[in-house]
Design a protein around this motif. Structure first.
Motif: not given
Length: 297
Positions: A241-245, A232-234, A263-267
């Motif tokens: 974000l929540r569900s993958n973590r 996922m993207g940063e 991945v840093a910087g990506l939406d």
């Protein structure tokens, strides 16, 4: 190429996309127009069911034999999207010596969940017998997708009992690499007019809202035997974000390996757009996953 303009309603009545999603759709639609190198054999519009969206395109290295296979489902919130959005990946996937399968699937609201998930299982059953025609191995299949497509890939990998129901071999799927996948559909108080609310009004239309758990990969991890590489993207959506973590430790508690790459910087959209670059780390990750598997004799 017959892909409708992303701002128009197609014959399935795909709704208008939000501006940022429309920009993404225009970009991947434009990229789909690029001609493919002669080293790639393209076989479009193959059928795996009677509905006009039960179709898939195949891209194979010329002369491939018993090659590993990547099945990649497009995104679009389960209501939008075209398999042509995946076509730009073909040169890079085939350069890895893999066959790329890009499917369409039935979309909500005309076909709410679990239609897309049923289609995914039907597709695998079809590919089990058809892949050798394109030089692909039905015992070396890897599943992936972006956004809603990542959800479909994950659910397909985790629902092993459904494999048996559809006649899919137990040793067919060797890995799952969802990108910005939506792993939990549940939202206790979705904001009006939000994408989260659309899950209940459109994607799960006609079902009890508690069915959101039944259709969420997060709740299907127990007993998993398919290696997972989540990414996922940063700056991805809060739900991704929540569900993958939350899903990572559940997967790591099972027999198969699991990892999460941020991945840093990506939406949310650039996690897929980055795949136009053959040097994108996701392709190296895919190659490592494939090389980690040795096909049984």
């Amino acid at each position: 190429m017959s892909t409708p303009a992303p701002h128009a309603l197609d014959p399935d009545g795909q709704p208008r996309l939000p501006p940022v999603a429309m920009d993404y759709a225009r970009t991947v639609t434009d990229w789909a127009q690029a001609p493919l190198d002669a080293s790639i054999t393209a076989t479009p519009d193959q059928t795996y069911g009677p509905h006009r969206l039960q179709r898939f395109d195949v891209f194979a290295p010329r002369g491939a034999q018993n090659a590993p296979v990547l099945v990649f489902w497009h995104g679009g919130g389960w209501t939008n999207g075209y398999r042509q959005w995946v076509r730009f990946m073909a040169p890079h996937v085939t350069a890895l010596g893999m066959v790329l399968v890009a499917p369409s699937y039935r979309l909500a609201p005309a076909h709410p969940l679990p239609a897309a998930l049923d289609d995914a299982m039907t597709l695998l059953a079809c590919l089990q017998t058809e892949l050798p025609a394109w030089g692909g191995s039905p015992r070396r299949v890897y599943l992936a997708g972006h956004s809603a497509g990542g959800h479909v890939a994950a659910m397909t990998a985790l629902r092993r009992q459904a494999w048996r129901t559809h006649g899919v071999a137990d040793d067919m799927v060797q890995g799952c690499l969802p990108i910005s996948g939506i792993m939990d559909l549940h939202d206790p108080q979705p904001a009006p007019q939000s994408l989260e609310e659309r899950v209940y009004t459109t994607v799960l239309r006609g079902l009890d809202p508690l069915q959101d758990a039944v259709h969420s990969p997060l709740y299907w991890t127990a007993g998993n035997r398919v290696p997972f590489d989540l990414s996922m993207g940063e700056h991805d959506s809060a739900r991704v974000l929540r569900s993958n973590r939350r899903m990572l430790p559940l997967l790591q508690a099972q027999q198969a390996t699991a990892s999460l790459h941020v991945v840093a910087g990506l939406d949310h959209f650039h996690t897929h757009l980055q795949l136009r670059d053959p040097a994108c780390p996701w392709y190296a990750q895919l190659a490592r996953r494939v090389h980690a598997h040795t096909e049984p004799a």
